[in-house]
Design a protein around this motif. Structure first.
Motif, PDB file in Angstrom:
ATOM      1  N   UNK A   1       0.978  -1.539   0.242  1.00  0.00           N
ATOM      2  CA  UNK A   1       0.011  -0.052  -0.193  1.00  0.00           C
ATOM      3  C   UNK A   1       0.746   1.081   0.463  1.00  0.00           C
ATOM      4  N   UNK A   2       2.099   1.313  -0.057  1.00  0.00           N
ATOM      5  CA  UNK A   2       2.874   2.247   0.104  1.00  0.00           C
ATOM      6  C   UNK A   2       4.189   2.470  -0.567  1.00  0.00           C
ATOM      7  N   UNK A   3       5.165   3.544  -0.912  1.00  0.00           N
ATOM      8  CA  UNK A   3       5.424   3.273  -1.838  1.00  0.00           C
ATOM      9  C   UNK A   3       6.879   3.162  -0.690  1.00  0.00           C
ATOM     10  N   UNK A   4       7.733   1.780  -0.859  1.00  0.00           N
ATOM     11  CA  UNK A   4       9.214   2.027   0.418  1.00  0.00           C
ATOM     12  C   UNK A   4      10.202   2.210  -0.584  1.00  0.00           C
ATOM     13  N   UNK A   5      10.943   2.868  -0.201  1.00  0.00           N
ATOM     14  CA  UNK A   5      12.927   3.125  -0.521  1.00  0.00           C
ATOM     15  C   UNK A   5      12.641   1.771  -0.442  1.00  0.00           C
ATOM     16  N   UNK A   6      14.028   1.759  -1.300  1.00  0.00           N
ATOM     17  CA  UNK A   6      14.672   0.146  -1.582  1.00  0.00           C
ATOM     18  C   UNK A   6      15.656   0.282  -0.770  1.00  0.00           C
TER      19      UNK A   6
ATOM     20  N   UNK B   1      -2.714   7.916  -0.865  1.00  0.00           N
ATOM     21  CA  UNK B   1      -2.380  10.173  -0.946  1.00  0.00           C
ATOM     22  C   UNK B   1      -1.920  10.707  -2.120  1.00  0.00           C
ATOM     23  N   UNK B   2      -1.320  10.048  -2.943  1.00  0.00           N
ATOM     24  CA  UNK B   2      -1.265   9.818  -4.479  1.00  0.00           C
ATOM     25  C   UNK B   2      -2.275  10.424  -4.830  1.00  0.00           C
ATOM     26  N   UNK B   3      -3.285   9.323  -5.178  1.00  0.00           N
ATOM     27  CA  UNK B   3      -4.377   9.023  -5.536  1.00  0.00           C
ATOM     28  C   UNK B   3      -5.242  10.037  -4.957  1.00  0.00           C
ATOM     29  N   UNK B   4      -5.575  10.328  -4.173  1.00  0.00           N
ATOM     30  CA  UNK B   4      -7.116  11.336  -3.748  1.00  0.00           C
ATOM     31  C   UNK B   4      -5.952  13.056  -3.930  1.00  0.00           C
ATOM     32  N   UNK B   5      -4.388  13.166  -3.462  1.00  0.00           N
ATOM     33  CA  UNK B   5      -3.980  14.390  -4.295  1.00  0.00           C
ATOM     34  C   UNK B   5      -3.597  14.418  -5.927  1.00  0.00           C
ATOM     35  N   UNK B   6      -4.069  13.957  -6.835  1.00  0.00           N
ATOM     36  CA  UNK B   6      -4.587  13.704  -7.971  1.00  0.00           C
ATOM     37  C   UNK B   6      -6.264  13.691  -8.257  1.00  0.00           C
TER      38      UNK B   6
ATOM     39  N   UNK C   1       3.662  14.178   8.922  1.00  0.00           N
ATOM     40  CA  UNK C   1       4.962  13.792   8.416  1.00  0.00           C
ATOM     41  C   UNK C   1       5.361  13.034   8.278  1.00  0.00           C
ATOM     42  N   UNK C   2       5.297  12.203  10.100  1.00  0.00           N
ATOM     43  CA  UNK C   2       5.958  11.036  10.590  1.00  0.00           C
ATOM     44  C   UNK C   2       4.973  10.089  10.661  1.00  0.00           C
ATOM     45  N   UNK C   3       4.113   9.339  11.645  1.00  0.00           N
ATOM     46  CA  UNK C   3       3.880   7.831  11.406  1.00  0.00           C
ATOM     47  C   UNK C   3       2.367   7.677  11.054  1.00  0.00           C
ATOM     48  N   UNK C   4       1.953   9.015  10.177  1.00  0.00           N
ATOM     49  CA  UNK C   4       0.804   9.414  10.094  1.00  0.00           C
ATOM     50  C   UNK C   4       0.890   9.065   8.073  1.00  0.00           C
ATOM     51  N   UNK C   5       2.633   9.489   7.519  1.00  0.00           N
ATOM     52  CA  UNK C   5       2.823   9.388   5.734  1.00  0.00           C
ATOM     53  C   UNK C   5       1.574  10.600   5.776  1.00  0.00           C
TER      54      UNK C   5
ATOM     55  N   UNK D   1      -2.605  15.177   0.728  1.00  0.00           N
ATOM     56  CA  UNK D   1      -2.193  14.368   0.842  1.00  0.00           C
ATOM     57  C   UNK D   1      -2.054  13.549   1.660  1.00  0.00           C
ATOM     58  N   UNK D   2      -2.284  13.747   2.374  1.00  0.00           N
ATOM     59  CA  UNK D   2      -2.291  13.574   3.994  1.00  0.00           C
ATOM     60  C   UNK D   2      -3.626  12.475   4.207  1.00  0.00           C
ATOM     61  N   UNK D   3      -4.723  13.912   3.478  1.00  0.00           N
ATOM     62  CA  UNK D   3      -5.953  12.757   3.714  1.00  0.00           C
ATOM     63  C   UNK D   3      -5.795  11.372   3.096  1.00  0.00           C
ATOM     64  N   UNK D   4      -5.450  10.880   2.279  1.00  0.00           N
ATOM     65  CA  UNK D   4      -5.388   9.986   1.739  1.00  0.00           C
ATOM     66  C   UNK D   4      -4.495   8.829   2.561  1.00  0.00           C
ATOM     67  N   UNK D   5      -3.614   9.305   3.235  1.00  0.00           N
ATOM     68  CA  UNK D   5      -2.974   8.308   3.884  1.00  0.00           C
ATOM     69  C   UNK D   5      -3.551   8.205   5.344  1.00  0.00           C
ATOM     70  N   UNK D   6      -4.382   8.951   5.647  1.00  0.00           N
ATOM     71  CA  UNK D   6      -4.836   9.203   6.977  1.00  0.00           C
ATOM     72  C   UNK D   6      -5.612   7.633   7.096  1.00  0.00           C
ATOM     73  N   UNK D   7      -6.406   7.802   5.788  1.00  0.00           N
ATOM     74  CA  UNK D   7      -7.748   7.152   5.530  1.00  0.00           C
ATOM     75  C   UNK D   7      -7.169   5.749   5.354  1.00  0.00           C
ATOM     76  N   UNK D   8      -6.039   5.614   4.845  1.00  0.00           N
ATOM     77  CA  UNK D   8      -5.128   4.209   4.644  1.00  0.00           C
ATOM     78  C   UNK D   8      -4.990   4.069   6.393  1.00  0.00           C
TER      79      UNK D   8
END
Length: 375
Positions: free
Chosen positions: A9-14, A30-35, A208-212, A272-279
Motif C-alpha cells: 500500500x506504500x511506496x517504500x524506498x529500496x 495519498x497519491x490518488x487523493x492528491x491527483x 509527516x511522520x507516522x501518519x505518512x 496528500x495527508x487525507x489519503x494516508x489518514x484514510x489508510x
C-alpha cells in the motif's frame, strides 16, 4: 519470514526503511487523493475548484478526529507544530505574575524556540533539566507553580522514545490553572491516542511522520469549552465566521477551532495527508502499534547486551532509541549501511523505527547483525 501485507500500500524506498520517525513513506492512496481531488479539480475547474478543495479539509479533520478520538469541529489545520504553538500562546492575554511557559529540556528544539521568542512579549521559558526523567511526576509537581501559565508536554520524546504521562501532568497543571499543550508529532499514528481522556487544552501535531502524510499538514486540536475565550492574532479570511463575506471593516472569529486557520489555506498538503489518514484509519493505529511493538521487542532483546542503558519499551513510543557502546555503535552502523538501511543518529543515540510496512524478515536481519556483534 512473511512480508508485511500492508507494504504494497506504500511506496517504500529500496533497502530497509527505518526512518518513519522522520518522514513516513508515501501511500498510494495519498497519491490518488492528491491527483483526483486536488490536481484534477484544478485542471478541470480552475478557480471554481474551491468548494471541492475545501471539502478535502473537512474530510481531513473528520478522518483525523476518528484517529485521535476528537470532533472534527475542534480541529484546525496548521502548517506545523511551531506555528500552531505560537498562535495558541498568543491567543490569550499575558497575566501579571503568571507568565512562565514550562517544558522539559528534551522537547523538540523548535518548540523551545517558540517559547523563547515570546520572552519579547513578557513570557519566561522554564526548562526542566535533562538530568530529570520527563516521566517523573515529582519533578513536574515541583516545577509547576502559581506563576505557570502554560505547560508544554511532549507525548513521545524524539531522542529517547520516552513517553510522558500526559494525563497525570495535566492534573498537576490544572491545580494551578495552567493551560496544558501536548506535542504529539512523534506519537500520532503509532501510539493510540484519545485526546478527551487526557483532559488537556490544546494538542499539536503533524502528519509527516507516522501518519505518512508528508510535510505541511500540521494540525491543532482545542478543548471545545475554552475556544470562545481564545483570540488568535495571526488571522486571515479563513479565521472569519463567514470567510466569503469580504467586508474589511467587519471581522468575526469563527466559533470553532478554525478561528486559528488564517489566510488562504494550503490544500495540496492536506489532500496528500487525507489519503494516508484514510489508510492509517483503515489499518488501525492499534494494529500498527502491535506490529511495531513486536518488531521493536525482537530487535531490542538482541541489542540489549550492547547498550549503555536498559529500556522499558512499554514506556516508549514507536522508535527504538539505542545508546550503543561506542565500538558496537560503529560496527552496527557498518552493518546497517551494508543492508541499505535508512536510519539516523541524535546525541549518541541510534534511531530505528518500524512501521506497518516493515517486515519480520527485516527485524531478523538486524538481529543477526546484533548477534554477530555479541560473539
Amino acid at each position: 519470514m512473511s512480508v508485511s501485507p500492508m507494504k504494497q500500500e506504500f511506496s517504500v524506498p529500496e533497502g530497509m526503511y527505518l526512518l518513519s520517525h522522520s518522514v513516513g513513506c508515501l501511500s498510494h492512496q495519498a497519491e490518488q487523493v492528491l491527483s483526483e481531488r486536488y490536481l484534477t479539480q484544478w485542471q478541470q475547474h480552475g478557480g471554481d475548484a474551491w468548494p471541492k478543495w475545501l471539502g478535502i479539509i473537512d474530510d481531513f479533520c473528520r478522518e483525523l478526529g476518528d484517529v485521535i478520538g476528537a470532533n472534527a469541529n475542534d480541529i484546525c489545520p496548521q502548517q506545523n507544530v511551531s506555528s500552531g504553538l505560537t498562535k495558541y500562546l498568543m491567543s490569550m492575554p499575558l497575566r501579571a505574575n503568571k507568565n512562565v511557559i514550562l517544558m522539559h529540556a528534551s522537547a523538540f528544539p523548535s518548540v523551545g524556540f517558540v517559547a523563547k521568542a515570546l520572552e519579547q512579549q513578557g513570557y519566561i521559558l522554564e526548562l526542566i533539566d535533562q538530568q530529570f526523567d520527563p516521566r517523573d511526576l515529582d519533578v513536574w509537581a515541583e516545577k509547576i507553580s502559581s506563576h505557570t501559565a502554560f505547560v508544554v508536554v511532549t507525548h513521545v520524546h524524539s531522542n529517547s522514545g520516552v513517553k510522558s504521562p500526559v494525563k497525570e501532568i495535566a492534573e498537576l497543571a490544572k491545580a494551578f490553572d495552567a493551560k496544558v499543550i501536548v506535542d504529539v508529532a512523534q506519537s500520532v499514528g503509532v501510539v493510540p491516542i484519545d485526546v478527551k481522556s487526557w483532559q488537556v487544552n490544546c494538542i499539536l501535531g503533524s502528519c509527516v511522520k507516522w501518519l505518512c502524510g508528508g510535510p505541511g499538514a500540521g494540525f491543532m486540536w482545542l478543548e471545545p469549552t475554552h475556544i470562545s475565550e481564545l483570540k488568535p492574532l495571526d488571522v486571515g479570511w479563513f479565521s472569519h465566521a463567514n470567510p466569503f463575506e469580504f467586508e474589511i471593516e467587519h471581522f468575526v472569529y469563527a466559533d470553532k477551532a478554525k478561528r486559528f486557520w488564517g489566510g488562504t489555506p494550503n490544500i495540496a498538503a492536506y489532500a496528500t495527508a487525507l489519503g494516508s489518514l484514510q489508510l492509517i484509519k483503515h489499518i488501525g493505529v492499534a494494529q500498527i502499534a502491535r506490529h511495531n511493538r513486536l518488531l521493536r521487542q525482537r530487535v531490542y532483546q538482541a541489542a540489549e547486551p550492547l547498550l549503555l542503558s536498559v529500556h522499558q519499551l512499554d514506556d516508549e513510543g514507536g522508535t527504538l532509541c539505542l545508546d550503543f557502546k561506542p565500538e558496537a555503535m560503529l560496527a552496527f552502523i557498518e552493518d546497517l549501511r551494508a543492508l541499505g538501511a535508512y536510519y539516523d543518529q541524535r546525541a549518541g543515540v541510534l534511531r530505528l523505527s518500524f512501521h506497518i510496512y516493515n517486515t519480520e524478515q527485516q527485524a531478523t536481519q538486524l538481529i543477526e547483525c546484533l548477534q554477530k556483534l555479541r560473539l
